[in-house]
Design a protein around this motif. Sequence first.
Motif, PDB file in Angstrom:
ATOM      1  N   LYS A  87      18.836  90.187  54.372  1.00 43.74           N
ATOM      2  CA  LYS A  87      18.777  91.425  55.152  1.00 43.74           C
ATOM      3  C   LYS A  87      20.053  91.744  55.922  1.00 43.74           C
ATOM      4  O   LYS A  87      20.295  92.898  56.237  1.00 43.74           O
ATOM      5  CB  LYS A  87      17.608  91.360  56.136  1.00 43.74           C
ATOM      6  N   THR A  88      20.839  90.739  56.251  1.00 40.33           N
ATOM      7  CA  THR A  88      22.026  90.973  57.076  1.00 40.33           C
ATOM      8  C   THR A  88      23.228  91.281  56.194  1.00 40.33           C
ATOM      9  O   THR A  88      23.657  90.444  55.411  1.00 40.33           O
ATOM     10  CB  THR A  88      22.324  89.738  57.954  1.00 40.33           C
ATOM     11  N   LEU A  89      23.750  92.495  56.342  1.00 42.27           N
ATOM     12  CA  LEU A  89      24.917  92.918  55.580  1.00 42.27           C
ATOM     13  C   LEU A  89      26.116  93.092  56.502  1.00 42.27           C
ATOM     14  O   LEU A  89      25.986  93.530  57.636  1.00 42.27           O
ATOM     15  CB  LEU A  89      24.644  94.247  54.861  1.00 42.27           C
ATOM     16  N   ILE A  90      27.276  92.726  55.991  1.00 37.34           N
ATOM     17  CA  ILE A  90      28.548  92.930  56.694  1.00 37.34           C
ATOM     18  C   ILE A  90      29.439  93.687  55.723  1.00 37.34           C
ATOM     19  O   ILE A  90      29.718  93.189  54.627  1.00 37.34           O
ATOM     20  CB  ILE A  90      29.197  91.589  57.094  1.00 37.34           C
ATOM     21  N   ALA A  91      29.843  94.875  56.106  1.00 42.81           N
ATOM     22  CA  ALA A  91      30.660  95.731  55.235  1.00 42.81           C
ATOM     23  C   ALA A  91      30.018  95.895  53.851  1.00 42.81           C
ATOM     24  O   ALA A  91      30.696  95.865  52.836  1.00 42.81           O
ATOM     25  CB  ALA A  91      32.080  95.198  55.126  1.00 42.81           C
ATOM     26  N   GLY A  92      28.698  96.013  53.828  1.00 40.33           N
ATOM     27  CA  GLY A  92      27.980  96.243  52.583  1.00 40.33           C
ATOM     28  C   GLY A  92      27.707  95.003  51.740  1.00 40.33           C
ATOM     29  O   GLY A  92      27.133  95.101  50.661  1.00 40.33           O
ATOM     30  N   GLN A  93      28.108  93.832  52.213  1.00 32.39           N
ATOM     31  CA  GLN A  93      27.911  92.574  51.469  1.00 32.39           C
ATOM     32  C   GLN A  93      26.978  91.647  52.258  1.00 32.39           C
ATOM     33  O   GLN A  93      27.016  91.634  53.490  1.00 32.39           O
ATOM     34  CB  GLN A  93      29.250  91.858  51.251  1.00 32.39           C
ATOM     35  N   PRO A  94      26.163  90.851  51.567  1.00 28.81           N
ATOM     36  CA  PRO A  94      25.311  89.891  52.275  1.00 28.81           C
ATOM     37  C   PRO A  94      26.145  88.905  53.106  1.00 28.81           C
ATOM     38  O   PRO A  94      27.193  88.438  52.659  1.00 28.81           O
ATOM     39  CB  PRO A  94      24.580  89.152  51.147  1.00 28.81           C
ATOM     40  N   ALA A  95      25.658  88.638  54.300  1.00 29.34           N
ATOM     41  CA  ALA A  95      26.335  87.673  55.178  1.00 29.34           C
ATOM     42  C   ALA A  95      26.189  86.263  54.608  1.00 29.34           C
ATOM     43  O   ALA A  95      25.213  85.955  53.913  1.00 29.34           O
ATOM     44  CB  ALA A  95      25.747  87.738  56.581  1.00 29.34           C
ATOM     45  N   LEU A  96      27.152  85.422  54.900  1.00 32.16           N
ATOM     46  CA  LEU A  96      27.109  84.014  54.493  1.00 32.16           C
ATOM     47  C   LEU A  96      26.269  83.241  55.503  1.00 32.16           C
ATOM     48  O   LEU A  96      26.334  83.512  56.701  1.00 32.16           O
ATOM     49  CB  LEU A  96      28.540  83.471  54.463  1.00 32.16           C
ATOM     50  N   HIS A  97      25.467  82.310  55.023  1.00 39.40           N
ATOM     51  CA  HIS A  97      24.689  81.454  55.919  1.00 39.40           C
ATOM     52  C   HIS A  97      24.800  79.998  55.467  1.00 39.40           C
ATOM     53  O   HIS A  97      25.352  79.706  54.405  1.00 39.40           O
ATOM     54  CB  HIS A  97      23.226  81.906  56.014  1.00 39.40           C
ATOM     55  N   ALA A  98      24.274  79.095  56.262  1.00 35.22           N
ATOM     56  CA  ALA A  98      24.480  77.656  56.063  1.00 35.22           C
ATOM     57  C   ALA A  98      23.900  77.099  54.766  1.00 35.22           C
ATOM     58  O   ALA A  98      24.309  76.027  54.328  1.00 35.22           O
ATOM     59  CB  ALA A  98      23.902  76.878  57.248  1.00 35.22           C
ATOM     60  N   LYS A  99      23.005  77.805  54.106  1.00 36.82           N
ATOM     61  CA  LYS A  99      22.409  77.293  52.869  1.00 36.82           C
ATOM     62  C   LYS A  99      23.055  77.876  51.618  1.00 36.82           C
ATOM     63  O   LYS A  99      22.601  77.603  50.509  1.00 36.82           O
ATOM     64  CB  LYS A  99      20.915  77.536  52.883  1.00 36.82           C
ATOM     65  N   CYS A 100      24.105  78.651  51.776  1.00 31.70           N
ATOM     66  CA  CYS A 100      24.810  79.214  50.624  1.00 31.70           C
ATOM     67  C   CYS A 100      25.663  78.149  49.947  1.00 31.70           C
ATOM     68  O   CYS A 100      26.115  77.203  50.589  1.00 31.70           O
ATOM     69  CB  CYS A 100      25.725  80.363  51.064  1.00 31.70           C
ATOM     70  N   THR A 101      25.853  78.306  48.656  1.00 29.69           N
ATOM     71  CA  THR A 101      26.734  77.417  47.897  1.00 29.69           C
ATOM     72  C   THR A 101      27.671  78.263  47.035  1.00 29.69           C
ATOM     73  O   THR A 101      27.404  79.430  46.762  1.00 29.69           O
ATOM     74  CB  THR A 101      25.940  76.463  46.979  1.00 29.69           C
ATOM     75  N   CYS A 102      28.750  77.646  46.623  1.00 33.52           N
ATOM     76  CA  CYS A 102      29.734  78.297  45.764  1.00 33.52           C
ATOM     77  C   CYS A 102      30.131  77.284  44.693  1.00 33.52           C
ATOM     78  O   CYS A 102      30.307  76.103  44.989  1.00 33.52           O
ATOM     79  CB  CYS A 102      30.953  78.714  46.591  1.00 33.52           C
ATOM     80  N   THR A 103      30.253  77.740  43.457  1.00 33.78           N
ATOM     81  CA  THR A 103      30.569  76.837  42.355  1.00 33.78           C
ATOM     82  C   THR A 103      32.035  76.956  41.969  1.00 33.78           C
ATOM     83  O   THR A 103      32.548  78.056  41.787  1.00 33.78           O
ATOM     84  CB  THR A 103      29.693  77.158  41.130  1.00 33.78           C
ATOM     85  N   CYS A 104      32.687  75.811  41.853  1.00 36.57           N
ATOM     86  CA  CYS A 104      34.070  75.765  41.383  1.00 36.57           C
ATOM     87  C   CYS A 104      34.051  75.823  39.856  1.00 36.57           C
ATOM     88  O   CYS A 104      33.131  75.297  39.222  1.00 36.57           O
ATOM     89  CB  CYS A 104      34.737  74.469  41.851  1.00 36.57           C
TER      90      CYS A 104
END
Length: 123
Positions: A87-104
């Motif tokens: 629900k939380t958007l910053i400049a139209g993008q979802p905000a990052l939170h502590a359970k997010c992951t990113c794949t190399c």
Amino acid sequence: MGALLSCSFGAAPAKLAVLPVNRVNAEGQPAATIMDHKPMVNIAPFGVCKSMANPTVSAATSAAMGVLTPMPCIPATSSPWTPGAAKTLIAGQPALHAKCTCTCNWGGMIKIDQPGTGKTTVT
């Protein structure tokens, strides 16, 4: 900004850097979105890389007759963080939170070990 990250194939933690382009702060720091995944801009190196999918590690390991030879980490993150705030958007993008992951691209899973904020929550 300032969250402590780790990679499953990295040897050391790295800090998340967030440029102040979205003009939204959380506890005095620029707030991150799922699009803050750019290597060397947002995601710093994790010391050395141990992934055989990384061409430099593979080449060094081959040269060492099959002995795993870690090489300097150069993050290769071409995909945004997932899942992002619902629900939380910053400049139209979802905000990052502590359970997010990113794949190399080399197979490493990057996760947030310590968020950069302690009082701010996103949904």
